[in-house]
Design a protein around this motif. Structure first.
Motif, PDB file in Angstrom:
ATOM      1  N   SER A  86      41.332  43.398  50.841  1.00 28.50           N
ATOM      2  CA  SER A  86      42.490  43.075  50.640  1.00 28.50           C
ATOM      3  C   SER A  86      42.588  41.681  49.452  1.00 28.50           C
ATOM      4  CB  SER A  86      43.166  41.802  52.002  1.00 28.50           C
ATOM      5  OG  SER A  86      43.519  42.934  52.992  1.00 28.50           O
ATOM      6  N   THR A  87      43.534  41.751  48.642  1.00 31.00           N
ATOM      7  CA  THR A  87      43.580  40.808  47.356  1.00 31.00           C
ATOM      8  C   THR A  87      44.770  40.637  47.170  1.00 31.00           C
ATOM      9  OG1 THR A  87      42.738  40.571  45.319  1.00 31.00           O
ATOM     10  CG2 THR A  87      43.423  42.674  45.784  1.00 31.00           C
ATOM     11  N   THR A  88      44.802  39.141  46.652  1.00 36.61           N
ATOM     12  CA  THR A  88      46.504  38.634  45.784  1.00 36.61           C
ATOM     13  C   THR A  88      46.175  38.681  44.323  1.00 36.61           C
ATOM     14  OG1 THR A  88      45.236  36.357  46.008  1.00 36.61           O
ATOM     15  CG2 THR A  88      46.602  36.938  47.640  1.00 36.61           C
ATOM     16  N   ALA A  89      45.070  39.253  43.687  1.00 36.53           N
ATOM     17  CA  ALA A  89      44.824  39.330  42.439  1.00 36.53           C
ATOM     18  C   ALA A  89      45.719  40.646  42.120  1.00 36.53           C
ATOM     19  CB  ALA A  89      43.391  39.530  42.241  1.00 36.53           C
ATOM     20  N   ALA A  90      45.797  40.828  40.765  1.00 40.26           N
ATOM     21  CA  ALA A  90      46.623  41.990  40.260  1.00 40.26           C
ATOM     22  C   ALA A  90      45.746  43.289  40.048  1.00 40.26           C
ATOM     23  CB  ALA A  90      46.946  41.736  38.730  1.00 40.26           C
ATOM     24  N   ARG A  91      44.337  42.989  40.304  1.00 38.16           N
ATOM     25  CA  ARG A  91      43.419  44.303  40.268  1.00 38.16           C
ATOM     26  C   ARG A  91      42.292  43.870  41.053  1.00 38.16           C
ATOM     27  NH1 ARG A  91      44.963  48.052  37.081  1.00 38.16           N
ATOM     28  NH2 ARG A  91      43.078  49.194  36.917  1.00 38.16           N
ATOM     29  N   LEU A  92      41.676  44.927  41.746  1.00 35.41           N
ATOM     30  CA  LEU A  92      40.440  44.642  42.439  1.00 35.41           C
ATOM     31  C   LEU A  92      39.289  45.217  41.551  1.00 35.41           C
ATOM     32  CD1 LEU A  92      39.552  43.960  45.541  1.00 35.41           C
ATOM     33  CD2 LEU A  92      39.119  46.470  45.549  1.00 35.41           C
ATOM     34  N   PRO A  93      38.321  44.502  41.151  1.00 33.54           N
ATOM     35  CA  PRO A  93      37.052  44.724  40.567  1.00 33.54           C
ATOM     36  C   PRO A  93      36.078  45.498  41.029  1.00 33.54           C
ATOM     37  CG  PRO A  93      36.893  42.140  41.085  1.00 33.54           C
ATOM     38  CD  PRO A  93      38.273  42.682  41.428  1.00 33.54           C
ATOM     39  N   TYR A  94      35.405  46.241  40.421  1.00 31.51           N
ATOM     40  CA  TYR A  94      34.127  46.862  41.150  1.00 31.51           C
ATOM     41  C   TYR A  94      33.270  45.898  41.748  1.00 31.51           C
ATOM     42  CZ  TYR A  94      30.203  49.805  40.930  1.00 31.51           C
ATOM     43  OH  TYR A  94      29.146  50.653  41.581  1.00 31.51           O
ATOM     44  N   SER A  95      33.235  44.914  41.186  1.00 31.73           N
ATOM     45  CA  SER A  95      32.308  43.801  41.731  1.00 31.73           C
ATOM     46  C   SER A  95      32.568  43.348  43.049  1.00 31.73           C
ATOM     47  CB  SER A  95      32.091  42.871  40.800  1.00 31.73           C
ATOM     48  OG  SER A  95      33.266  42.249  40.789  1.00 31.73           O
ATOM     49  N   ALA A  96      33.929  43.539  43.519  1.00 29.19           N
ATOM     50  CA  ALA A  96      34.482  43.265  44.919  1.00 29.19           C
ATOM     51  C   ALA A  96      33.697  43.980  46.124  1.00 29.19           C
ATOM     52  CB  ALA A  96      35.717  43.372  45.124  1.00 29.19           C
ATOM     53  N   VAL A  97      33.217  45.142  45.807  1.00 28.41           N
ATOM     54  CA  VAL A  97      32.384  45.872  46.345  1.00 28.41           C
ATOM     55  C   VAL A  97      30.985  45.566  46.672  1.00 28.41           C
ATOM     56  CG1 VAL A  97      31.855  48.291  47.280  1.00 28.41           C
ATOM     57  CG2 VAL A  97      33.886  47.875  46.304  1.00 28.41           C
ATOM     58  N   GLN A  98      30.381  45.044  47.646  1.00 31.90           N
ATOM     59  CA  GLN A  98      28.823  44.557  47.500  1.00 31.90           C
ATOM     60  C   GLN A  98      27.899  45.964  47.455  1.00 31.90           C
ATOM     61  OE1 GLN A  98      28.402  42.306  51.005  1.00 31.90           O
ATOM     62  NE2 GLN A  98      30.011  40.887  50.466  1.00 31.90           N
ATOM     63  N   PRO A  99      26.684  45.435  46.913  1.00 30.71           N
ATOM     64  CA  PRO A  99      25.825  46.685  46.399  1.00 30.71           C
ATOM     65  C   PRO A  99      25.306  47.453  47.892  1.00 30.71           C
ATOM     66  CG  PRO A  99      25.294  44.632  45.663  1.00 30.71           C
ATOM     67  CD  PRO A  99      26.224  44.246  46.088  1.00 30.71           C
ATOM     68  N   GLN A 100      25.135  46.691  49.052  1.00 24.26           N
ATOM     69  CA  GLN A 100      24.867  47.810  50.339  1.00 24.26           C
ATOM     70  C   GLN A 100      26.055  48.513  50.651  1.00 24.26           C
ATOM     71  OE1 GLN A 100      25.281  44.176  50.149  1.00 24.26           O
ATOM     72  NE2 GLN A 100      26.793  43.514  51.554  1.00 24.26           N
ATOM     73  N   GLN A 101      27.393  48.210  50.298  1.00 21.69           N
ATOM     74  CA  GLN A 101      28.294  48.603  50.687  1.00 21.69           C
ATOM     75  C   GLN A 101      28.589  50.056  49.625  1.00 21.69           C
ATOM     76  OE1 GLN A 101      31.298  45.477  50.328  1.00 21.69           O
ATOM     77  NE2 GLN A 101      31.306  45.394  52.704  1.00 21.69           N
ATOM     78  N   ARG A 102      28.321  49.823  48.418  1.00 24.54           N
ATOM     79  CA  ARG A 102      28.209  50.747  47.582  1.00 24.54           C
ATOM     80  C   ARG A 102      27.156  51.880  47.931  1.00 24.54           C
ATOM     81  NH1 ARG A 102      27.310  46.759  42.655  1.00 24.54           N
ATOM     82  NH2 ARG A 102      29.230  45.535  42.942  1.00 24.54           N
TER      83      ARG A 102
END
Length: 166
Positions: A86-102
């Protein structure tokens, strides 16, 4: 309840529906925590101090119980990973997904992000929910409310099933 918790609860309701239809078995993966000290009962429930024992995996992991058909669709026993953001930003950056989630998203055969853009991040000022294939975020490095499939969080898997049965 936070917006992220509301989104996850809606997904859990959808998961129950998909299981009842014998389509997919999905489970919520709890974030492992360690309780520090005593648990106190309050009017709102239980209250305690805790810390994370290790980093979280994806929010939901599952397996397809049947093939919805189509040449490019999921097959029986194909793995599924879903991460909710969930985000209030206009875009969700790739960095929002943590390395272990990736790692989990990369390992599953069918991997998606369910992104809830809350109010201020959208042109209309209303919340928007998008189902985005992990590969799309992987390649573009950010996602906005104009990207991905428009979905209801409860029926989050429907675009995948429709794509398998054109």
């Amino acid at each position: 309840m936070t917006p992220g918790e509301a989104l996850e609860r809606a997904v859990m309701a959808g998961n129950e529906w998909y299981l009842a239809q014998n389509i997919v078995l999905v489970t919520k993966v709890p974030t492992p925590i360690k309780v520090l000290g005593k648990v106190r009962k309050t009017a709102q429930g239980r209250e305690f101090t805790a810390c994370f024992e290790r980093r979280a995996t994806c929010d939901f992991l599952g397996i397809f119980l049947q093939s919805p058909g189509g040449h490019y669709g999921p097959r029986v026993k194909d793995s599924l990973a879903l991460e909710c953001k969930s985000t209030t930003a206009a875009r969700l950056p790739y960095s929002a997904v943590q390395p272990q989630q990736r790692q989990w998203l990369d390992a599953a055969q069918w991997s998606y992000l369910l992104i809830e853009f809350l109010g201020t991040g959208t042109e209309t000022g209303k919340s928007a929910c998008r189902l985005v294939p992990w590969s799309a975020l992987h390649s573009s490095r950010s996602m906005g409310p104009e990207d991905g499939f428009v979905v209801d969080a409860v029926r989050w898997l429907d675009p995948v099933l429709r794509a398998a049965n054109p």
